[in-house]
Design an enzyme around this catalytic site. Structure first.
Site: not given
Lengths: 410, 410
Positions: B11, B124, B197, B201
């Site tokens: 993706t 980023e 997840d 982060k």
């Protein structure tokens, strides 16, 4: 070691010195060298100040010292800031400023001088105080074409609107409170309440986003003087907040519209929840969709910390990074950047029945309120020009138009 | 002309190609040169793809081509991404990645290799999808010492919590909907719903903010599986929203606490208004105060546009700007970064009267609800450890603890 000078020892200028001293260790690590203030230029007398030895009152002392590689301008206004900044850039110094009037008026010219001389001209602190907006816009969104910007960029008016909504305070009382807290000027508060500050900031953001200079005097601007407690309360009942919005939009055909105006913001929009002196700017990128940058819009240390971040950036990278922070010079246009896009509008008629309102504005208006002899409604999908015609017709029929406010599209 | 390669044509990888082509003109202007994709490395068969000529299945082809100056890694996971990225950096190529697992696990080592080889390692897109967070944090906030980060960094769980709140949907139904929309994995959704997840982060953000590597396995992590529609409805009645928050805080003594946990967010907090798949990260700087970065957390083009912005940055500036985007290597700790700070907690007991609740948790608890035979209350100023003791005591007395949620401090 990097040697810098500060021009103007007011709130922001003294904050810059304070930030540089308080966070000296981490700033040195990030800049790759210690950053020292050698001069502070201010015409006032600071002979009894603890840093009296740093003060000079003549910029030539600074410009003739080859040790000085960067100059911070925190004087504000155009005179003598414009001449000082231009001279500093011409002499090969990086310049960092928090002066929105300067950037909005002479930005393109100063950027061109900086590019020609191979130095930086940086101004993150000119919009949003300490909140990062300009750098993320030109750097992190570099892969996007920006089509729209909409922001709350004046903390003083946002504070006043918040007080009016929360405490039912009228405009006059909210202004007095803002003045007593030092948020608004005592003698002439019009830079804030008439939208002039916001007009300068949206000129800067639009110039950056769309690549050519947009002048403040061409931005249709309306402040918050005619926003009443009643308008705010009626908006709240519709699930909306009244906010002073500075916006700019580029159409697919390249046409650009800009404005500063109080608007009704539906509660689901991130801008509706921005309260007190906070600022927030929404930027729409073609790849990224909406992003919002939010933070305290002003204040000594926040603004100074943005100036210092720019100083670090200039010292570290020189001009290379800043090719993307640039826009073309252009001339002011005759007139204003009008908005010919149809939008929904809130209308409050002070002396009208529902029947009269429908007769004047059309049967399809959506009534919001009819108490106190007023008729308040939403009129969907009309241009500002068409709305003005309808209001003129109403006035000609003896109806007083209390207020009209554009709805922000959802 | 800059020549780059894309590793992994999923993706995000295919989005990178699309963004580079769609905005080629403005990207060329910002990068100072055209940016061309010469190779796409993917082990799958793309022989009938319109760009079939670009595909290779062996990274050596890329690493042995001196024209390639930057490599984009969008494979995800550790194998083979870690080996590929390391090899690319060692060979003197800039690397840009969207791979949070890679950065959270090997970030410090890869940054050190990049520094040694004089190239960039940029990521980023690993946090917040396309929303600018990492660059503003390390660059625009360079004059600040960061003390706290709190964010909604997982769009899937935020979408589910929004659906549960708005449509009274239970966890299972919200998960099925998220899966049917492609937001959550069908086979094993635990990366999202169990907070893994988010754990990665916050490890990245804490490492950047506090200057040394924090490992995901040391972050106390709780997902949203035990958040019920009832908890959300009760929170709403208290003017609060339930959100999965990833946070990190550094005390004045240098101690660091991190966690991922569902929390009650008072409506006045900017994070409470973040709905659907949007992300928002609040960062507290010592000079700047709170700033919030808000945007769509994922999606092909938003994420790809952040990758491309990093590519532009790397091509333009090389390593110079990125000295500040660095943290020290460290070893994982034994156990977890516990939180010993007292906080207010929401507690829902499934079978208890007010009297029983007060008897177990103290007379000073603030009752929120006693319907359906449940006792729901706020307990102020207790540590997580103390709360666990009290809950154990309640369970020992035969009381079922339906849920406990920490309140975010106002």
């Amino acid at each position: 070691m990097a040697t810098i000078a500060i021009l103007g020892y007011g709130t922001v200028g003294s904050g810059v010195l304070e930030v540089l001293r308080r966070n000296a260790a981490s700033i040195e690590r990030r800049a790759g060298q210690p950053v020292t203030v050698k001069y502070i230029c201010d015409i006032r007398d600071f002979s009894s100040h603890p840093d009296a030895a740093l003060f000079v009152n003549n910029i030539d002392v600074i410009l003739s010292d080859p040790e000085v590689t960067a100059v911070v301008e925190t004087i504000g206004g155009l005179k003598p800031a414009y001449f000082y900044v231009k001279s500093a850039l011409e002499s090969g110094r990086h310049v960092v400023t928090s002066n929105k009037e300067l950037v909005a008026t002479h930005g393109a010219e100063l950027l061109a001088i900086a590019r020609r001389r191979g130095v930086c001209f940086l101004f993150e602190a000119s919009v949003g105080g300490g909140t990062p907006i300009i750098t993320p816009m030109h750097q992190c969104m570099a892969a996007n074409v920006i089509s729209e910007i909409a922001g709350i960029v004046n903390g003083t008016t946002n504070f006043m609107l918040t007080k009016m909504a929360r405490e039912n305070m009228d405009f006059g009382a909210a202004l007095k409170l803002a003045q007593s807290l030092g948020y608004a000027e005592t003698i002439d508060p019009s830079a804030d309440v008439d939208g002039i500050d916001a007009q300068r900031k949206i000129s800067i953001l639009a110039s950056l986003a769309f690549g050519r200079h947009f002048f403040p005097q061409n931005v249709p601007t309306r402040g918050i003087r005619d926003v009443s407690v009643k308008d705010i309360a009626l908006a709240a009942r519709q699930g909306a907040a009244v906010r002073l919005i500075a916006w700019a939009r580029r159409g697919d055909d390249g046409s650009v519209a800009l404005a500063v105006e109080p608007m009704l913001i539906p509660r689901e929009n991130q801008l509706a929840g921005v309260e007190d002196v906070f600022n927030a700017v929404l930027v729409k990128g073609d790849m990224l969709g909406d992003v919002v940058f939010y933070g305290k819009g002003a204040g000594k240390l926040p603004t100074a910390s943005a100036v210092v971040a720019d100083v670090i950036d200039a010292l570290k990278n020189g001009v290379k990074i800043h090719d993307s922070l640039f826009w073309q010079e252009s001339a002011p246009i005759e007139g204003l950047y009008g908005d010919s896009t149809p939008a929904d509008h809130y209308v409050r008629l002070e002396n009208a029945t529902e029947a009269v309102a429908k007769d004047l504005f059309g049967q399809q208006i959506e009534m919001l309120d009819t108490s106190d002899g007023e008729a308040v409604f939403t009129l969907r999908g009309v241009t500002s020009g068409r709305l003005a015609e309808l209001c003129a017709k109403a006035r000609a029929a003896g109806v007083r138009v209390g207020n009209t406010l554009k709805w922000m599209a959802e």
